[in-house]
Motif scaffolding. Structure first.
Motif, mmCIF file in Angstrom:
data_model
loop_
_atom_site.group_PDB
_atom_site.id
_atom_site.type_symbol
_atom_site.label_atom_id
_atom_site.label_comp_id
_atom_site.label_asym_id
_atom_site.label_seq_id
_atom_site.Cartn_x
_atom_site.Cartn_y
_atom_site.Cartn_z
ATOM 1 N N UNK A 33 0.881 -1.157 0.000
ATOM 2 C CA UNK A 33 0.000 0.000 0.000
ATOM 3 C C UNK A 33 0.919 1.208 0.000
ATOM 4 N N UNK A 34 0.753 2.092 -0.978
ATOM 5 C CA UNK A 34 1.756 3.134 -1.194
ATOM 6 C C UNK A 34 1.102 4.501 -1.363
ATOM 7 N N UNK A 35 1.782 5.509 -0.815
ATOM 8 C CA UNK A 35 1.425 6.901 -1.031
ATOM 9 C C UNK A 35 2.579 7.582 -1.758
ATOM 10 N N UNK A 36 2.259 8.231 -2.875
ATOM 11 C CA UNK A 36 3.253 9.017 -3.603
ATOM 12 C C UNK A 36 2.685 10.414 -3.805
ATOM 13 N N UNK A 37 3.471 11.421 -3.435
ATOM 14 C CA UNK A 37 3.095 12.811 -3.664
ATOM 15 C C UNK A 37 4.027 13.385 -4.727
ATOM 16 N N UNK A 38 3.422 14.006 -5.729
ATOM 17 C CA UNK A 38 4.181 14.583 -6.840
ATOM 18 C C UNK A 38 4.109 16.103 -6.795
ATOM 19 N N UNK A 39 5.169 16.713 -7.320
ATOM 20 C CA UNK A 39 5.210 18.154 -7.507
ATOM 21 C C UNK A 39 5.961 18.403 -8.801
ATOM 22 N N UNK A 40 6.207 19.650 -9.124
ATOM 23 C CA UNK A 40 6.998 19.953 -10.292
ATOM 24 C C UNK A 40 6.171 20.010 -11.561
ATOM 25 N N UNK A 41 6.840 20.022 -12.725
ATOM 26 C CA UNK A 41 6.143 20.172 -14.003
ATOM 27 C C UNK A 41 5.119 19.057 -14.203
ATOM 28 N N UNK A 42 3.911 19.372 -14.634
ATOM 29 C CA UNK A 42 2.902 18.329 -14.833
ATOM 30 C C UNK A 42 3.367 17.216 -15.778
ATOM 31 N N UNK A 43 4.158 17.571 -16.803
ATOM 32 C CA UNK A 43 4.588 16.562 -17.783
ATOM 33 C C UNK A 43 5.758 15.727 -17.281
ATOM 34 N N UNK A 44 6.436 16.214 -16.254
ATOM 35 C CA UNK A 44 7.570 15.468 -15.692
ATOM 36 C C UNK A 44 7.500 15.559 -14.179
ATOM 37 N N UNK A 45 6.471 14.955 -13.569
ATOM 38 C CA UNK A 45 6.271 15.104 -12.125
ATOM 39 C C UNK A 45 7.444 14.569 -11.325
ATOM 40 N N UNK A 46 7.726 15.276 -10.240
ATOM 41 C CA UNK A 46 8.834 14.923 -9.357
ATOM 42 C C UNK A 46 8.258 14.349 -8.062
ATOM 43 N N UNK A 47 8.777 13.213 -7.622
ATOM 44 C CA UNK A 47 8.316 12.594 -6.385
ATOM 45 C C UNK A 47 8.909 13.344 -5.204
ATOM 46 N N UNK A 48 8.043 13.881 -4.343
ATOM 47 C CA UNK A 48 8.536 14.568 -3.141
ATOM 48 C C UNK A 48 8.229 13.773 -1.875
ATOM 49 N N UNK A 49 7.397 12.752 -1.995
ATOM 50 C CA UNK A 49 7.123 11.869 -0.863
ATOM 51 C C UNK A 49 6.718 10.510 -1.413
ATOM 52 N N UNK A 50 7.359 9.472 -0.929
ATOM 53 C CA UNK A 50 7.065 8.115 -1.395
ATOM 54 C C UNK A 50 7.152 7.183 -0.197
ATOM 55 N N UNK A 51 6.022 6.682 0.233
ATOM 56 C CA UNK A 51 5.993 5.843 1.426
ATOM 57 C C UNK A 51 5.153 4.605 1.144
ATOM 58 N N UNK A 52 5.645 3.460 1.561
ATOM 59 C CA UNK A 52 4.890 2.236 1.328
ATOM 60 C C UNK A 52 4.918 1.354 2.566
ATOM 61 N N UNK A 53 3.899 0.499 2.656
ATOM 62 C CA UNK A 53 3.813 -0.512 3.697
ATOM 63 C C UNK A 53 3.503 -1.838 3.020
ATOM 64 N N UNK A 54 4.255 -2.868 3.381
ATOM 65 C CA UNK A 54 4.028 -4.198 2.808
ATOM 66 C C UNK A 54 2.897 -4.878 3.573
ATOM 67 N N UNK A 55 1.668 -4.713 3.062
ATOM 68 C CA UNK A 55 0.495 -5.291 3.729
ATOM 69 C C UNK A 55 0.191 -6.702 3.240
#
Length: 501
Positions: A33-55
């Motif tokens: 189960x993963x949360x990814x937050x993107x920022x930056x240019x819409x065509x080349x989004x940059x990951x600013x937060x990436x968190x996962x849990x192995x459920x």
């Protein structure tokens, strides 16, 4: 892949919208189960937060068709945290999706109802929707790509044809990494039969002679291992390629046992699933007969982001959009970089598809000037070779690295670069960098100075033109820069000033 279809800049930097609104994807998968937050240019989004849990929601599906209470508890605890984090971060642009395990489990509806009580709004994707989302992610990273996309998740394998866009008829098969151990327990013959029969039942026979783009953490681990084994000069598995015979040979070795010397970047959980992932890929290579295997780090989540873009934004060059966003963060005005690229064009003979690559290289070269002098060359080269750019291949990375290297006055080509690009391309990139060096040291990239100077190729001469108001800009150092550049390009350097200009 460099500029093979998306809108180019024509050295005018028209990649479009530069808004950087944050958006989030919550991916409720069969394994994680993963949360990814993107920022930056819409065509080349940059990951600013990436968190996962192995459920491991899909772990017991083969036994009783149910999500286990423990897995659901783990997943819901993670999702509660994700919901709280998004609230604290003030992010309300959230797309929450659930895939194979939630789709196949008898108690999937009850689980998703619990997710909704956390304030989230999960969408249950069909198998075809999941396949199409993954394919969109590949198309976003490889504009104009044609072939087959295979996405290996914890609960399922999705396959879909692409032809510059997603074709109809994507399929999902119960061959996820959590299910592969049971499928393989009967031996290689029964496993091969299961894969063959699954493809036949789904009536999926496309792919012969076309690239196979593969997505998924377990397959990326396989790419990392292959790169480790051949001492590949790059460390990003995105866009790494294997020939079918090489891939098949490697899969046959890995399906028997984990590697004796594993790449240290492979996690223990991915290492454990490597033999199963290799066995499945080996079967697909045999059944689909692809022309090459291409690893993609962009998949379902990036596909969901890409699907929301308007047509004009989708058509942008993702490499150029990504580098432009990075350059802006380093206080480089892309319009100034475009002006420098136009100023240097006279000595940058290249095929049209390299126009955006040269502009991106110019942006990185100018960004390097914002760092400490003792770090510039190596840091800029690291940006070129190691940052997660998409829409660029190994050749493009090597040329970009040589350009920013030469911008610092260094022209010796590192031996490893010969594995990434032909000598003539690397030599051309050195010319780009030397031309940028001359331009910035002469003009300071000031608009007025750029307008009153020019670099022209006249026959066998490379002529630097300075109008009278800026004659004082010429120094012994810039004269040497002109001579170096002229010699590199096989020309005679000459200066025209004042009335002769």
């Amino acid at each position: 892949m460099i500029g093979n279809g998306p809108q180019g800049s024509s050295l005018g930097v028209n990649v479009g919208e530069h808004s950087s609104g944050r958006r989030a994807i919550i991916d409720i998968g069969s394994n994680t189960v993963r949360l990814v937050v993107y920022n930056g240019p819409p065509r080349a989004p940059v990951v600013i937060l990436n968190e996962k849990v192995s459920a491991k929601l899909g772990k017991d599906l083969n036994k009783n068709g149910l999500l286990s209470a423990k897995s659901m508890q783990t997943a819901l605890a993670a999702l509660a945290r994700f919901a709280a984090m998004l609230d604290m971060l003030g992010i309300d642009d959230v797309d929450c999706v659930a895939t194979a395990a939630s789709r196949d489990a008898q108690n999937g509806p009850e689980f998703l109802a619990s997710v909704r009580r956390l304030g989230l709004s999960p969408r249950l994707l069909t198998g075809e929707e999941e396949a199409r989302a993954s394919a969109n992610g590949v198309i976003a990273a490889f504009p104009g790509a044609r072939g087959i996309v295979g996405d290996l998740g914890g609960g399922s394998l999705e396959l879909v044809a692409i032809d510059g866009d997603v074709c109809r008829g994507g399929i999902t098969l119960p061959f996820g990494t959590l299910r592969l151990p049971d499928l393989r327990s009967g031996g290689p013959v029964r496993f091969a039969s299961a894969v063959r029969d699954g493809l036949a039942r789904a009536d999926f026979s496309s792919g012969a002679g076309q690239p196979l783009y593969i997505v998924g953490g377990s397959w990326r681990a396989l790419a990392l291992q292959a790169m480790h084994d051949i001492d590949w000069p790059l460390d990003d598995p995105h866009d790494f390629e294997l020939a079918p015979d090489v891939a098949l040979r490697m899969c046959r070795q890995l399906e028997k046992a984990k590697p004796e010397k594993a790449d240290p970047r492979i996690s223990s959980s991915r290492l454990a699933s490597l033999p199963d992932a290799a066995a499945l890929l080996g079967q697909l290579v045999e059944r689909l007969s692809p022309s090459r295997i291409v690893f993609s780090s962009w998949g379902l989540r990036e596909g969901l982001v890409f699907a929301r873009l308007d047509a004009a934004t989708r058509a942008q060059d993702p490499m150029l959009a990504g580098v432009e966003g990075f350059a802006r963060s380093a206080s480089v005005d892309p319009q100034h970089a475009a002006a420098v690229a136009r100023w240097t064009a006279a000595v940058c003979e290249q095929s049209p598809q390299d126009t955006n690559l040269r502009l991106a290289s110019t942006m990185l070269a100018l960004a390097a000037m914002r760092t400490e002098p003792n770090l510039r060359a190596q840091e800029a080269m690291s940006w070129a070779l190691r940052k997660r750019w998409v829409g660029i291949n190994a050749r493009g990375r090597a040329m970009m690295a040589m350009c920013v290297f030469a911008n610092s006055g260094l022209t010796e080509v590192p031996p490893t670069f010969a594995r990434l690009a032909p000598p003539e391309d690397l030599r051309a990139a050195v010319g780009w960098g030397l031309a940028i060096r001359l331009c910035r040291r002469l003009t300071g990239c000031a608009d007025k100075a750029l307008a009153l100077t020019a670099l022209r190729r006249q026959g066998e001469e490379l002529v630097l033109v300075l109008q009278e108001p800026v004659e004082a800009l010429l120094t012994t150092s810039t004269t040497k820069d002109l001579k170096h550049l002229a010699e590199w390009t096989g020309l005679e350097g000459r200066v025209k000033t004042g009335a002769d200009a």
